[in-house]
Design a protein around this motif. Sequence first.
Motif, mmCIF file in Angstrom:
data_model
loop_
_atom_site.group_PDB
_atom_site.id
_atom_site.type_symbol
_atom_site.label_atom_id
_atom_site.label_comp_id
_atom_site.label_asym_id
_atom_site.label_seq_id
_atom_site.Cartn_x
_atom_site.Cartn_y
_atom_site.Cartn_z
ATOM 1 N N LEU A 1 7.832 32.315 -28.713
ATOM 2 C CA LEU A 1 8.412 32.902 -27.514
ATOM 3 C C LEU A 1 7.454 33.898 -26.871
ATOM 4 O O LEU A 1 7.284 33.915 -25.647
ATOM 5 N N LEU A 2 6.806 34.710 -27.684
ATOM 6 C CA LEU A 2 5.875 35.698 -27.153
ATOM 7 C C LEU A 2 4.676 35.036 -26.482
ATOM 8 O O LEU A 2 4.144 35.558 -25.496
ATOM 9 N N GLU A 3 4.266 33.878 -26.992
ATOM 10 C CA GLU A 3 3.179 33.128 -26.361
ATOM 11 C C GLU A 3 3.527 32.742 -24.928
ATOM 12 O O GLU A 3 2.643 32.522 -24.103
ATOM 13 N N ARG A 4 4.836 32.649 -24.653
ATOM 14 C CA ARG A 4 5.295 32.259 -23.314
ATOM 15 C C ARG A 4 5.824 33.470 -22.529
ATOM 16 O O ARG A 4 6.587 33.336 -21.586
ATOM 17 N N ASP A 5 5.388 34.666 -22.943
ATOM 18 C CA ASP A 5 5.729 35.921 -22.258
ATOM 19 C C ASP A 5 7.212 36.245 -22.269
ATOM 20 O O ASP A 5 7.714 36.933 -21.377
ATOM 21 N N VAL A 6 7.925 35.741 -23.267
ATOM 22 C CA VAL A 6 9.315 36.130 -23.471
ATOM 23 C C VAL A 6 9.314 37.406 -24.323
ATOM 24 O O VAL A 6 8.670 37.452 -25.371
ATOM 25 N N ASP A 7 10.033 38.429 -23.882
ATOM 26 C CA ASP A 7 10.047 39.718 -24.583
ATOM 27 C C ASP A 7 11.004 39.667 -25.769
ATOM 28 O O ASP A 7 12.022 40.374 -25.828
ATOM 29 N N ALA A 8 10.685 38.809 -26.721
ATOM 30 C CA ALA A 8 11.545 38.564 -27.873
ATOM 31 C C ALA A 8 11.279 39.585 -28.978
ATOM 32 O O ALA A 8 10.124 39.910 -29.277
ATOM 33 N N VAL A 9 12.357 40.073 -29.589
ATOM 34 C CA VAL A 9 12.253 41.036 -30.687
ATOM 35 C C VAL A 9 13.206 40.619 -31.807
ATOM 36 O O VAL A 9 14.246 40.013 -31.557
ATOM 37 N N PRO A 10 12.866 40.946 -33.071
ATOM 38 C CA PRO A 10 13.695 40.487 -34.187
ATOM 39 C C PRO A 10 14.867 41.411 -34.488
ATOM 40 O O PRO A 10 14.789 42.631 -34.315
ATOM 41 N N VAL A 11 15.969 40.805 -34.932
ATOM 42 C CA VAL A 11 17.088 41.546 -35.525
ATOM 43 C C VAL A 11 17.410 40.835 -36.831
ATOM 44 O O VAL A 11 17.859 39.686 -36.815
#
Length: 218
Positions: free
Chosen positions: A64-74
């Motif tokens: 997701l981060l490779e596609r500039d999605v601001d994804a974070v883990p929970v």
Amino acid sequence: ADAIAAALEAGLDDLVVVHGGGSFGHYNASERGVSTTEGTHDASAVLDIHGAMKTLNQFVLSRLLERDVDAVPVHPFSAAHRDREGQLDLATGQIETMLEEGFVPVLHGDVIAHAGAGATVISGDELVAVLARDLAADRVGLCSTVPGVLDEDNAVIDRIDDFDAVAAVLGASDATDVTGGMAGKVRTLLDLDAEASIFGLDALESFLDGENPGTTID
């Protein structure tokens, strides 16, 4: 990941992603004899299952981060627990704050502390149900390996509003699954106030665009 990135670019907001265990979590949980009801007090078993899921979660985040999605883990292991009756308690305040700050929280199936049982499995389906309720979700989608809930002729059932009406055709997962397979998904979604859909990967883009592909559960 491409579909999620495109949907966010088109204006979708307040998206929460939950992924299941796949061959990472289900295999380790099965090998250790741990399920949503059978627990363990063995810390090494907990670390094996949780570690496998953190590894899978990191792969998802990186794509997701490779596609500039601001994804974070929970990680549910640090945010949830069950009481002695098996009632799930998942803290969602941090997820609300993440959404408000523009992040895309990514949760996953995991192990969690369970009073009287050590640690048990929490499925992605359970997480979806709690998140949908506590965050007042407008829509819920479960992306599966099949294009929807299938009948005895492998045709997609358009709509389900009663479990008993389809119970005979809801089998367990073909893969190692300690969380209930398709039957578990349907039961979970029927309990939600929000309209839900079960669909295949090819339909993810249309779901994110606001359509109701696959099987609608209400």
